[in-house]
Design an enzyme around this catalytic site. Sequence first.
Site, PDB file in Angstrom:
ATOM      1  N   GLY A   1      17.678 -27.338 -21.743  1.00  0.00           N
ATOM      2  CA  GLY A   1      16.549 -27.978 -22.424  1.00  0.00           C
ATOM      3  C   GLY A   1      15.699 -26.976 -23.170  1.00  0.00           C
ATOM      4  O   GLY A   1      16.114 -25.835 -23.373  1.00  0.00           O
ATOM      5  N   ASN A   2      14.537 -27.412 -23.600  1.00  0.00           N
ATOM      6  CA  ASN A   2      13.616 -26.485 -24.258  1.00  0.00           C
ATOM      7  C   ASN A   2      12.185 -26.877 -23.905  1.00  0.00           C
ATOM      8  O   ASN A   2      11.952 -27.883 -23.249  1.00  0.00           O
ATOM      9  CB  ASN A   2      13.861 -26.454 -25.774  1.00  0.00           C
ATOM     10  CG  ASN A   2      13.590 -27.798 -26.413  1.00  0.00           C
ATOM     11  OD1 ASN A   2      12.457 -28.257 -26.459  1.00  0.00           O
ATOM     12  ND2 ASN A   2      14.648 -28.450 -26.888  1.00  0.00           N
ATOM     13  N   ARG A   3      11.241 -26.091 -24.354  1.00  0.00           N
ATOM     14  CA  ARG A   3       9.870 -26.231 -23.871  1.00  0.00           C
ATOM     15  C   ARG A   3       9.024 -27.211 -24.673  1.00  0.00           C
ATOM     16  O   ARG A   3       7.824 -27.289 -24.474  1.00  0.00           O
ATOM     17  CB  ARG A   3       9.206 -24.847 -23.862  1.00  0.00           C
ATOM     18  CG  ARG A   3       9.805 -23.937 -22.786  1.00  0.00           C
ATOM     19  CD  ARG A   3       9.210 -22.547 -22.854  1.00  0.00           C
ATOM     20  NE  ARG A   3       7.758 -22.589 -22.881  1.00  0.00           N
ATOM     21  CZ  ARG A   3       6.985 -21.699 -23.474  1.00  0.00           C
ATOM     22  NH1 ARG A   3       7.532 -20.694 -24.129  1.00  0.00           N
ATOM     23  NH2 ARG A   3       5.682 -21.817 -23.440  1.00  0.00           N
TER      24      ARG A   3
END
Length: 225
Positions: free
Chosen positions: A29-31
């Site tokens: 995922g990412n932030r």
Amino acid sequence: AKRADLAGLRILVTAGGTREPIDSVRFVGNRSSGRMGFALAEQAARRGAAVTVLAANVALERTPGVVYRDVETAAQLADACGEEFPRCDVLLMSAAVADFRPVAPPDAKIKKDAGPPPAIELEATPDILLALAAQRRPGQTVVGFAAEHGDGALDFARGKLARKRLDAIVVNDISQPGIGFDTPDNEVTIVAPDRERPLPRAPKGEIAAAILDEVVRLRTTATAD
Ligand code: C5P
């Protein structure tokens, strides 16, 4: 309402960050929190637009009157965009779409005692924005977002604006503390072909309003030609 200057416009916003499965329980995922996209949706709805949000893993409050469709992966976001894009006037592509995803994730949990830690092989995801901008019809406005790190961020964004044939790109320098991912504030530069507008640090609602102002300006200029 501030003013209903977006009445009659159908605005499609993508928000959040995609999750790409490693197996049935884990993901890459990412932030991205979705705050910028949700602020855009809220402001656009307040100004009279008909707003649809494609939300990738966003756990934020939703605005009444806005239509939300939830997606998880880049592939699901691409499908939803393919359905929604033809019927919108403006696309605000603020989602952080994974650039890479694990190849062929198993439909089961990878066991930790099954041997040495597995290597995760990645493949590129299709660039959704590139494809949509290339197939757009006259009168559709397409805005990209770019999270860039440090020096050269603006040059990089100018390159993307041209390569992806966008009407504008909103650049933020994610190396600066207190702005960008998962923060209430942002500080961006809106890069359009004919001008660049640096916006000082402000709550994402204010940044969203300025981005929508720029959309209105671009559409007015476009029809004046
Ligand atoms: O090239 P880069 O990923 O920095 O471009 C960012 C813009 O492109 C964002 O608007 C993002 O939503 C979009 N994008 C996309 N599909 C991808 C990667 C990025 O639509 N696979």
